[in-house]
Design a protein around this motif. Structure first.
Motif, mmCIF file in Angstrom:
data_model
loop_
_atom_site.group_PDB
_atom_site.id
_atom_site.type_symbol
_atom_site.label_atom_id
_atom_site.label_comp_id
_atom_site.label_asym_id
_atom_site.label_seq_id
_atom_site.Cartn_x
_atom_site.Cartn_y
_atom_site.Cartn_z
ATOM 1 N N LYS A 72 -46.755 21.910 16.397
ATOM 2 C CA LYS A 72 -45.910 22.537 15.382
ATOM 3 C C LYS A 72 -45.385 23.865 15.909
ATOM 4 O O LYS A 72 -46.068 24.577 16.657
ATOM 5 N N ILE A 73 -44.160 24.179 15.522
ATOM 6 C CA ILE A 73 -43.525 25.431 15.913
ATOM 7 C C ILE A 73 -42.719 25.958 14.726
ATOM 8 O O ILE A 73 -42.345 25.210 13.838
ATOM 9 N N TRP A 74 -42.450 27.263 14.734
ATOM 10 C CA TRP A 74 -41.550 27.819 13.733
ATOM 11 C C TRP A 74 -40.128 27.411 14.082
ATOM 12 O O TRP A 74 -39.772 27.313 15.256
ATOM 13 N N PRO A 75 -39.282 27.150 13.099
ATOM 14 C CA PRO A 75 -37.884 26.814 13.387
ATOM 15 C C PRO A 75 -37.234 27.915 14.217
ATOM 16 O O PRO A 75 -37.417 29.103 13.938
ATOM 17 N N PRO A 76 -36.485 27.561 15.249
ATOM 18 C CA PRO A 76 -35.880 28.571 16.118
ATOM 19 C C PRO A 76 -34.666 29.232 15.469
ATOM 20 O O PRO A 76 -34.030 28.666 14.578
ATOM 21 N N THR A 77 -34.351 30.417 15.946
ATOM 22 C CA THR A 77 -33.142 31.115 15.515
ATOM 23 C C THR A 77 -32.001 30.753 16.457
ATOM 24 O O THR A 77 -32.135 30.840 17.671
ATOM 25 N N GLY A 78 -30.898 30.311 15.893
ATOM 26 C CA GLY A 78 -29.716 30.048 16.699
ATOM 27 C C GLY A 78 -29.670 28.684 17.348
ATOM 28 O O GLY A 78 -28.779 28.411 18.156
ATOM 29 N N ILE A 79 -30.617 27.804 17.031
ATOM 30 C CA ILE A 79 -30.608 26.439 17.556
ATOM 31 C C ILE A 79 -30.667 25.486 16.365
ATOM 32 O O ILE A 79 -31.566 25.581 15.528
ATOM 33 N N THR A 80 -29.718 24.579 16.294
ATOM 34 C CA THR A 80 -29.653 23.646 15.171
ATOM 35 C C THR A 80 -30.782 22.625 15.265
ATOM 36 O O THR A 80 -31.084 22.114 16.343
ATOM 37 N N VAL A 81 -31.386 22.338 14.118
ATOM 38 C CA VAL A 81 -32.510 21.404 14.047
ATOM 39 C C VAL A 81 -32.028 20.028 13.622
ATOM 40 O O VAL A 81 -31.203 19.894 12.710
ATOM 41 N N ALA B 54 -29.201 14.276 16.099
ATOM 42 C CA ALA B 54 -29.465 14.963 17.367
ATOM 43 C C ALA B 54 -28.345 14.707 18.368
ATOM 44 O O ALA B 54 -27.892 15.625 19.067
ATOM 45 N N ARG B 55 -27.882 13.466 18.454
ATOM 46 C CA ARG B 55 -26.795 13.144 19.386
ATOM 47 C C ARG B 55 -25.514 13.887 19.021
ATOM 48 O O ARG B 55 -24.779 14.361 19.899
ATOM 49 N N GLU B 56 -25.223 13.985 17.729
ATOM 50 C CA GLU B 56 -24.023 14.693 17.281
ATOM 51 C C GLU B 56 -24.107 16.176 17.668
ATOM 52 O O GLU B 56 -23.120 16.760 18.146
ATOM 53 N N ILE B 57 -25.273 16.768 17.463
ATOM 54 C CA ILE B 57 -25.451 18.190 17.786
ATOM 55 C C ILE B 57 -25.368 18.407 19.299
ATOM 56 O O ILE B 57 -24.731 19.363 19.772
ATOM 57 N N LEU B 58 -25.980 17.518 20.066
ATOM 58 C CA LEU B 58 -25.916 17.645 21.521
ATOM 59 C C LEU B 58 -24.485 17.513 22.032
ATOM 60 O O LEU B 58 -24.066 18.243 22.938
ATOM 61 N N ALA B 59 -23.726 16.603 21.454
ATOM 62 C CA ALA B 59 -22.331 16.431 21.869
ATOM 63 C C ALA B 59 -21.500 17.658 21.536
ATOM 64 O O ALA B 59 -20.572 18.022 22.277
ATOM 65 N N ARG B 60 -21.839 18.319 20.452
ATOM 66 C CA ARG B 60 -21.057 19.469 19.987
ATOM 67 C C ARG B 60 -21.542 20.786 20.599
ATOM 68 O O ARG B 60 -20.742 21.632 21.003
ATOM 69 N N GLU B 61 -22.867 20.961 20.684
ATOM 70 C CA GLU B 61 -23.433 22.250 21.064
ATOM 71 C C GLU B 61 -24.206 22.210 22.379
ATOM 72 O O GLU B 61 -24.454 23.263 22.978
ATOM 73 N N GLY B 62 -24.625 21.028 22.792
ATOM 74 C CA GLY B 62 -25.358 20.900 24.045
ATOM 75 C C GLY B 62 -26.822 21.282 23.972
ATOM 76 O O GLY B 62 -27.560 21.168 24.956
ATOM 77 N N LEU B 63 -27.276 21.738 22.800
ATOM 78 C CA LEU B 63 -28.649 22.206 22.627
ATOM 79 C C LEU B 63 -29.102 21.869 21.216
ATOM 80 O O LEU B 63 -28.386 22.142 20.245
ATOM 81 N N VAL B 64 -30.294 21.294 21.097
ATOM 82 C CA VAL B 64 -30.805 20.912 19.789
ATOM 83 C C VAL B 64 -32.313 21.105 19.748
ATOM 84 O O VAL B 64 -32.990 21.037 20.783
ATOM 85 N N CYS B 65 -32.829 21.378 18.556
ATOM 86 C CA CYS B 65 -34.266 21.404 18.330
ATOM 87 C C CYS B 65 -34.633 20.166 17.518
ATOM 88 O O CYS B 65 -34.064 19.929 16.453
ATOM 89 N N LEU B 66 -35.549 19.383 18.032
ATOM 90 C CA LEU B 66 -35.986 18.166 17.350
ATOM 91 C C LEU B 66 -37.262 18.461 16.579
ATOM 92 O O LEU B 66 -38.236 18.961 17.130
ATOM 93 N N GLY B 67 -37.260 18.141 15.285
ATOM 94 C CA GLY B 67 -38.462 18.385 14.506
ATOM 95 C C GLY B 67 -38.270 18.077 13.037
ATOM 96 O O GLY B 67 -37.137 18.018 12.546
ATOM 97 N N VAL B 68 -39.374 17.900 12.363
ATOM 98 C CA VAL B 68 -39.375 17.606 10.932
ATOM 99 C C VAL B 68 -40.048 18.763 10.205
ATOM 100 O O VAL B 68 -41.166 19.158 10.572
ATOM 101 N N PRO B 69 -39.406 19.363 9.191
ATOM 102 C CA PRO B 69 -40.024 20.476 8.457
ATOM 103 C C PRO B 69 -41.313 20.030 7.762
ATOM 104 O O PRO B 69 -41.391 18.941 7.188
ATOM 105 N N SER B 70 -42.315 20.892 7.837
ATOM 106 C CA SER B 70 -43.586 20.621 7.162
ATOM 107 C C SER B 70 -43.686 21.470 5.905
ATOM 108 O O SER B 70 -42.860 22.352 5.660
#
Length: 220
Positions: A47-56, A63-79
């Motif tokens: 588990k990690i805290w949601p990052p600042t400035g990286i779309t989850v 995830a594929r849409e975000i990678l195509a648009r931004e090139g960087l994504v955070c994968l995770g499910v909010p707890s």
């Protein structure tokens, strides 16, 4: 100065980060560097805290849409606690060119002893980097280590014993989870020789430096 991703020889595929001393900071630093080379996903098997400035993203299509648009994504499910936990879907580790995984928790301590269920290493990984915090050297195990009783048992010393490079190397070798080591928090000149003493006792590549000041070197 070489980029840290070059110093640590981060290759396409999955890189796992374990230990203490700034894993999350290292993960996001590497993500920014690697973004210049391809798409990057950051995630956790714990588990990690949601990052600042990286779309989850919590599912592969998003995830594929975000990678195509931004090139960087955070994968995770909010707890319920507000942190992100492992995405859990099939193929999460193959969406991006580079996937960085925080596979451990250390409660902010520079060192850690691992229970039997730890670390939670992704099976398809290129390398596992053990992160240690140089500012923990000289402090008692009871203060500097997460799970201090376990750490002391692995080291073969009492919990009130200060952590030395020899002790840190002994614990790392006995656990044997890592392929290489990054000694972070080398912010004082007197910490540099301690990192070198640690490297002398380890049978793997070792880099050391300070993510805070942006300087590092390969020492083994």
């Amino acid at each position: 100065m070489d980029k840290l991703c070059e110093l640590l020889d981060i290759r396409p595929g999955v890189t796992a980060l374990i230990g203490g001393g700034g894993k999350t900071t290292l993960m996001y630093h590497l993500a920014r560097e690697l973004r210049e080379r391809g798409t990057v996903a950051v995630t956790t098997t714990t588990k990690i805290w949601p990052p600042t400035g990286i779309t989850v993203a919590r599912d592969p299509d998003t995830a594929r849409e975000i990678l195509a648009r931004e090139g960087l994504v955070c994968l995770g499910v909010p707890s319920a606690q507000g942190k992100l936990v492992s995405p859990g879907f099939e193929g999460w580790d193959a969406l991006a060119d580079y996937t960085l995984v925080e596979a451990d928790g250390s409660a902010g301590k520079p060192f850690k002893g691992h229970e039997k269920h730890e670390p939670v290493l992704p099976p398809r990984r290129n390398t596992t980097i053990l992160v240690l915090g140089a500012d923990g050297f000289g402090r008692p195990i009871s203060v500097a280590a997460h799970r201090p009783a376990l750490y002391a048992r692995l080291a073969g010393v009492p919990e009130n014993r200060p952590v030395t490079p020899a002790i840190a190397a002994r614990v790392a070798a006995r656990e044997g989870f890592h392929d290489q080591v990054f000694v972070n928090q080398v912010d004082q000149e007197e910490e540099r020789p301690l990192a070198r003493q640690l490297a002398e006792r380890l049978d793997c590549p070792v880099a050391a430096g300070s993510l805070r000041s942006g300087c590092w070197e390969k020492i083994k």
